[in-house]
Design a protein around this motif. Structure first.
Motif, PDB file in Angstrom:
ATOM      1  N   ARG A 225       0.815  -1.213   0.000  1.00 40.98           N
ATOM      2  CA  ARG A 225       0.000   0.000   0.000  1.00 40.98           C
ATOM      3  C   ARG A 225       0.851   1.266   0.000  1.00 40.98           C
ATOM      4  O   ARG A 225       0.347   2.343  -0.282  1.00 40.98           O
ATOM      5  N   ALA A 226       2.128   1.137   0.368  1.00 46.02           N
ATOM      6  CA  ALA A 226       2.994   2.304   0.573  1.00 46.02           C
ATOM      7  C   ALA A 226       2.379   3.229   1.607  1.00 46.02           C
ATOM      8  O   ALA A 226       2.263   4.450   1.426  1.00 46.02           O
ATOM      9  N   GLY A 227       1.957   2.615   2.718  1.00 46.40           N
ATOM     10  CA  GLY A 227       1.352   3.387   3.785  1.00 46.40           C
ATOM     11  C   GLY A 227       1.469   2.666   5.111  1.00 46.40           C
ATOM     12  O   GLY A 227       1.887   1.498   5.177  1.00 46.40           O
ATOM     13  N   ARG A 228       1.087   3.357   6.181  1.00 46.64           N
ATOM     14  CA  ARG A 228       1.213   2.814   7.527  1.00 46.64           C
ATOM     15  C   ARG A 228      -0.143   2.839   8.224  1.00 46.64           C
ATOM     16  O   ARG A 228      -0.868   3.833   8.182  1.00 46.64           O
ATOM     17  N   ALA A 229      -0.462   1.728   8.882  1.00 44.89           N
ATOM     18  CA  ALA A 229      -1.646   1.647   9.725  1.00 44.89           C
ATOM     19  C   ALA A 229      -1.215   1.696  11.185  1.00 44.89           C
ATOM     20  O   ALA A 229      -0.212   1.084  11.574  1.00 44.89           O
ATOM     21  N   VAL A 230      -1.967   2.423  11.993  1.00 49.62           N
ATOM     22  CA  VAL A 230      -1.766   2.504  13.441  1.00 49.62           C
ATOM     23  C   VAL A 230      -3.087   2.076  14.061  1.00 49.62           C
ATOM     24  O   VAL A 230      -4.136   2.660  13.763  1.00 49.62           O
ATOM     25  N   VAL A 231      -3.054   1.052  14.918  1.00 50.22           N
ATOM     26  CA  VAL A 231      -4.303   0.389  15.301  1.00 50.22           C
ATOM     27  C   VAL A 231      -4.310  -0.001  16.773  1.00 50.22           C
ATOM     28  O   VAL A 231      -3.262  -0.211  17.387  1.00 50.22           O
ATOM     29  N   SER A 232      -5.527  -0.136  17.320  1.00 51.01           N
ATOM     30  CA  SER A 232      -5.685  -0.624  18.687  1.00 51.01           C
ATOM     31  C   SER A 232      -5.260  -2.081  18.819  1.00 51.01           C
ATOM     32  O   SER A 232      -4.708  -2.485  19.842  1.00 51.01           O
ATOM     33  N   GLU A 233      -5.565  -2.867  17.798  1.00 49.13           N
ATOM     34  CA  GLU A 233      -5.112  -4.248  17.778  1.00 49.13           C
ATOM     35  C   GLU A 233      -4.920  -4.668  16.329  1.00 49.13           C
ATOM     36  O   GLU A 233      -5.533  -4.085  15.421  1.00 49.13           O
ATOM     37  N   PRO A 234      -4.038  -5.651  16.058  1.00 48.57           N
ATOM     38  CA  PRO A 234      -3.705  -6.012  14.680  1.00 48.57           C
ATOM     39  C   PRO A 234      -4.929  -6.356  13.840  1.00 48.57           C
ATOM     40  O   PRO A 234      -5.886  -6.960  14.318  1.00 48.57           O
ATOM     41  N   LEU A 235      -4.868  -5.954  12.560  1.00 51.16           N
ATOM     42  CA  LEU A 235      -5.973  -6.183  11.643  1.00 51.16           C
ATOM     43  C   LEU A 235      -5.934  -7.562  11.011  1.00 51.16           C
ATOM     44  O   LEU A 235      -6.959  -8.040  10.519  1.00 51.16           O
ATOM     45  N   ASP A 236      -4.763  -8.189  10.990  1.00 53.20           N
ATOM     46  CA  ASP A 236      -4.608  -9.515  10.397  1.00 53.20           C
ATOM     47  C   ASP A 236      -3.653 -10.335  11.242  1.00 53.20           C
ATOM     48  O   ASP A 236      -2.610  -9.836  11.669  1.00 53.20           O
ATOM     49  N   ALA A 237      -3.995 -11.579  11.444  1.00 57.74           N
ATOM     50  CA  ALA A 237      -3.101 -12.485  12.166  1.00 57.74           C
ATOM     51  C   ALA A 237      -1.920 -12.846  11.268  1.00 57.74           C
ATOM     52  O   ALA A 237      -2.045 -12.924  10.050  1.00 57.74           O
ATOM     53  N   GLY A 238      -0.777 -13.052  11.882  1.00 61.73           N
ATOM     54  CA  GLY A 238       0.383 -13.528  11.153  1.00 61.73           C
ATOM     55  C   GLY A 238       1.221 -12.446  10.523  1.00 61.73           C
ATOM     56  O   GLY A 238       2.321 -12.716  10.047  1.00 61.73           O
ATOM     57  N   GLN A 239       0.746 -11.218  10.482  1.00 58.71           N
ATOM     58  CA  GLN A 239       1.545 -10.127   9.942  1.00 58.71           C
ATOM     59  C   GLN A 239       2.369  -9.498  11.057  1.00 58.71           C
ATOM     60  O   GLN A 239       2.073  -9.652  12.237  1.00 58.71           O
ATOM     61  N   CYS A 240       3.408  -8.789  10.646  1.00 60.02           N
ATOM     62  CA  CYS A 240       4.358  -8.249  11.617  1.00 60.02           C
ATOM     63  C   CYS A 240       3.896  -6.864  12.078  1.00 60.02           C
ATOM     64  O   CYS A 240       4.212  -5.844  11.461  1.00 60.02           O
TER      65      CYS A 240
END
Length: 270
Positions: free
Chosen positions: A217-232
């Motif tokens: 995506r060439a972008g950054r997500a900042v989240v309360s909890e991960p959006l996908d399992a297994g990603q770093c």
């Protein structure tokens, strides 16, 4: 507690964060895994930046999972910077005015957490909001009050210092008139150019916060909890103030210095 997600980078459809991932924000609204409450059904909101300086806002009181308008909007709107929030009330009414994000001018702000015993010092907190900003006080939440106090403390010139001073003022009120836990929070806010995030608590139970850069995506997500399992996903440590600007990430200590109400710096009216 609430759940939220923010994004900054190349423009993407809002649904790429809000709806599509396996543990998207909509999924978290009825199945959060790292929050005190798994259900966040007291409204939702979006703030996104496009061609204008001020963000677009869409907020409603329905549970996020049950509003088809939300899915339709996020499937059509692209943005390079946006905030999304699902709400679990800590006591104030379920109303549009109490749904995050909040916006004043170019600034948008959202919060997850609580300021302990807020009902017992709400009037004192309201008095910290400068007169020229008080017309923007539409709801009754501690979150909106914190935002307006931070704006009055100079958010535009000194984002970190202003939020530290505003948090210190709220913490002082909680310690004198409220209850523990005095402050637990994660915050995301932006002026449409840079994205800022904070993780802080006066005890050892700061709400969780993560971020991840996506090459695709060439972008950054900042989240309360991960959006996908297994990603770093990289956890943000407690007591941190983060600045996300392009590919850059700066993490600094976030250290509100609790003071008496009389010591709070008041800025002149605009």
């Amino acid at each position: 507690m609430c759940r939220w997600a923010a994004y900054t980078g190349e423009p993407i459809f809002l649904e790429e964060i809000v709806c599509r991932p396996g543990h998207s924000l909509i999924h978290q609204s009825h199945g959060a895994t790292e929050a005190k409450s798994a259900i966040n059904a007291d409204g939702f909101g979006l703030a996104w930046y496009g061609e204008r300086e001020e963000p677009g806002l869409f907020r409603d009181i329905l549970p996020a999972w049950s509003d088809p308008n939300l899915r339709s909007l996020t499937a059509q709107v692209k943005s390079h910077l946006f905030l999304a929030h699902v709400r679990a009330s800590t006591g104030t009414a379920t109303s549009r005015n109490n749904c995050h994000p909040f916006a004043v001018g170019a600034w948008a702000f959202m919060h997850n957490g609580q300021i302990g015993g807020y009902d017992s010092f709400r009037r004192d907190a309201e008095m910290l909001i400068p007169d020229h900003l008080y017309p923007h006080r539409k709801g009754a939440t501690d979150s909106e009050a914190l935002f307006l106090v931070a704006l009055g403390e100079g958010l535009a010139e000194d984002p970190k210092g202003a939020l530290e001073r505003a948090t210190a003022a709220m913490e002082a009120l909680s310690r004198s008139k409220g209850a523990a836990p005095h402050v637990r929070m994660t915050v995301a806010f932006t002026d449409g150019r840079r994205l800022y995030a904070v993780r802080y608590a006066t005890d050892d139970a700061a709400p969780t916060l993560y971020h991840r850069w996506s090459e695709t995506r060439a972008g950054r997500a900042v989240v309360s909890e991960p959006l996908d399992a297994g990603q770093c996903w990289e956890p943000i440590p407690p007591g941190s103030f983060c600045t996300f600007d392009g590919t850059g990430v700066r993490v600094e200590p976030f250290v509100p210095r609790c003071r008496s109400r009389g010591a709070v710096r008041r800025r002149p009216a605009a």
